[in-house]
Design an enzyme around this catalytic site. Structure first.
Site, short mmCIF file in Angstrom:
data_model
loop_
_atom_site.label_atom_id
_atom_site.label_comp_id
_atom_site.label_asym_id
_atom_site.label_seq_id
_atom_site.Cartn_x
_atom_site.Cartn_y
_atom_site.Cartn_z
N GLU A 62 0.86 -1.19 0.00
CA GLU A 62 0.00 0.00 0.00
C GLU A 62 0.89 1.23 0.00
O GLU A 62 1.73 1.41 0.88
CB GLU A 62 -0.94 0.03 1.20
CG GLU A 62 -1.88 1.24 1.16
CD GLU A 62 -3.02 1.19 2.15
OE1 GLU A 62 -3.54 2.26 2.49
OE2 GLU A 62 -3.38 0.07 2.59
N GLU A 87 4.69 5.24 3.75
CA GLU A 87 4.14 6.54 4.15
C GLU A 87 5.28 7.49 4.51
O GLU A 87 5.89 7.36 5.56
CB GLU A 87 3.19 6.38 5.34
CG GLU A 87 2.57 7.68 5.80
CD GLU A 87 1.91 8.44 4.66
OE1 GLU A 87 2.43 9.53 4.32
OE2 GLU A 87 0.91 7.95 4.10
N ASP A 116 10.34 7.78 -0.17
CA ASP A 116 9.71 7.82 -1.49
C ASP A 116 9.40 6.41 -1.99
O ASP A 116 10.28 5.55 -2.06
CB ASP A 116 10.68 8.53 -2.44
CG ASP A 116 10.09 8.83 -3.79
OD1 ASP A 116 9.12 8.17 -4.18
OD2 ASP A 116 10.62 9.74 -4.46
N ASP A 138 -2.56 12.30 -2.97
CA ASP A 138 -2.66 13.74 -3.18
C ASP A 138 -3.00 13.99 -4.65
O ASP A 138 -2.26 13.58 -5.54
CB ASP A 138 -1.33 14.41 -2.82
CG ASP A 138 -1.44 15.92 -2.71
OD1 ASP A 138 -2.24 16.51 -3.46
OD2 ASP A 138 -0.73 16.51 -1.88
N LYS A 142 -4.38 21.63 -8.94
CA LYS A 142 -4.04 22.69 -9.88
C LYS A 142 -3.31 22.09 -11.09
O LYS A 142 -2.39 21.30 -10.94
CB LYS A 142 -3.15 23.74 -9.21
CG LYS A 142 -3.87 24.52 -8.11
CD LYS A 142 -2.95 25.57 -7.51
CE LYS A 142 -3.67 26.35 -6.42
NZ LYS A 142 -2.79 27.38 -5.81
N THR A 212 -12.49 5.42 4.46
CA THR A 212 -11.37 6.15 5.06
C THR A 212 -11.88 7.49 5.58
O THR A 212 -12.94 7.97 5.20
CB THR A 212 -10.24 6.41 4.04
OG1 THR A 212 -10.70 7.37 3.07
CG2 THR A 212 -9.83 5.13 3.32
N ARG A 213 -11.09 8.11 6.45
CA ARG A 213 -11.45 9.43 6.96
C ARG A 213 -11.54 10.44 5.82
O ARG A 213 -12.44 11.28 5.79
CB ARG A 213 -10.43 9.89 7.99
CG ARG A 213 -10.52 9.17 9.32
CD ARG A 213 -9.43 9.61 10.29
NE ARG A 213 -8.10 9.25 9.80
CZ ARG A 213 -7.17 10.12 9.45
NH1 ARG A 213 -7.42 11.41 9.50
NH2 ARG A 213 -5.98 9.70 9.04
N TYR A 214 -10.63 10.34 4.88
CA TYR A 214 -10.65 11.27 3.75
C TYR A 214 -11.90 11.05 2.91
O TYR A 214 -12.52 12.00 2.44
CB TYR A 214 -9.39 11.08 2.89
CG TYR A 214 -9.30 12.08 1.77
CD1 TYR A 214 -8.69 13.32 1.97
CD2 TYR A 214 -9.86 11.82 0.53
CE1 TYR A 214 -8.62 14.26 0.96
CE2 TYR A 214 -9.80 12.76 -0.49
CZ TYR A 214 -9.18 13.97 -0.27
OH TYR A 214 -9.13 14.90 -1.28
N GLU A 215 -12.28 9.80 2.72
CA GLU A 215 -13.47 9.51 1.93
C GLU A 215 -14.73 10.06 2.61
O GLU A 215 -15.62 10.59 1.94
CB GLU A 215 -13.60 8.00 1.72
CG GLU A 215 -14.78 7.61 0.85
CD GLU A 215 -14.79 6.11 0.57
OE1 GLU A 215 -14.21 5.72 -0.45
OE2 GLU A 215 -15.34 5.36 1.39
#
Length: 233
Positions: A62, A87, A116, A138, A142, A212-215
């Site tokens: 992951e 991560e 990375d 991410d 832009k 997920t929290r972001y979702e």
């Protein structure tokens, strides 16, 4: 004070550290992370299952696990799978390590990397992974920053080299432009086939999907998640 050294490459853009870490988190970074971290100075074993103290049948990766909620969920449901979690954001890594203190049984089939992801991909042997997840990366919304997105042809070449034939790369996002971007690159790469026949195939969450929290935030703000799956040919 802990010196958390990192090495930037052409593929990483963004913050390495956000909120100040608590002493308990710093202690986990200092004491627990070294026992779980993959050392790229050592040669990769031909069989990645040997990375894990517990006997595992397959190895999955992951990339960008955030606070580790999804990764922990997967380990609960697939105890015979070895997981590698990447991560580079130190706060996310610290949160994951704190969770592992409460779930010590997972430590024997988990290995971590805090830099990375491209460096790790370049280190891995050919056809060594049984699955790769990239969930809510991410999006760099832009247009002038789109070149910073993880999905590009160079990284897909890396993924194609390490993923076994017939295995899956899963990608989730709530940003339409990134979903379209990802579809373009994968469908123009000779090593992948998009696993989709109709609309529900990319609007339905993956099996055993915990969210997920972001979702949750995306749904509250009216954005619709997209779940893409690509098969290595």
């Amino acid at each position: 004070m802990i010196d958390h050294k990192v090495h930037l490459s052409e593929a990483f853009f963004g913050r390495r550290k956000g909120k100040r870490l608590r002493n308990s988190q710093l202690a986990r970074i200092k004491m627990l992370l070294p026992t779980l971290k993959i050392d790229l100075n050592n040669s990769a074993p031909p069989d990645l299952t040997s990375l894990f103290p517990s006997k595992v049948r397959e190895v999955r990766l992951e990339i960008g696990f955030g606070g580790g909620e999804h990764l922990l969920h997967e380990m609960e449901h697939f105890p015979q799978t070895g997981f590698i979690g990447v991560e580079p954001f130190i706060n996310g890594m610290a949160k994951m390590l704190m969770s592992l203190e409460q779930h010590k049984q997972h430590q024997n089939h988990l290995r971590l990397y805090d830099d990375d992801a491209t460096r790790l991909l370049d280190w891995l042997p050919n056809a060594s992974l049984d699955g790769i997840d990239l969930l809510y990366p991410d999006p760099w919304p832009k247009k002038k920053h789109w070149k910073r997105r993880f999905i590009n042809m160079k990284n897909l070449n890396r993924v194609a080299r390490v993923l076994k034939i017939g295995k899956k790369f899963r990608f989730a996002t709530d940003i339409d432009s990134y979903a379209n971007w990802t579809l373009y690159y994968f469908t123009h790469h000779h090593s992948f086939e998009w696993e989709a026949e109709n609309l529900k195939d990319w609007k339905t969450p993956y099996p055993l999907w915990p969210g997920t929290r972001y979702e949750e935030k995306a749904l509250r703000e009216g954005r619709t998640p997209t779940y893409l799956t690509f098969i290595k040919k």
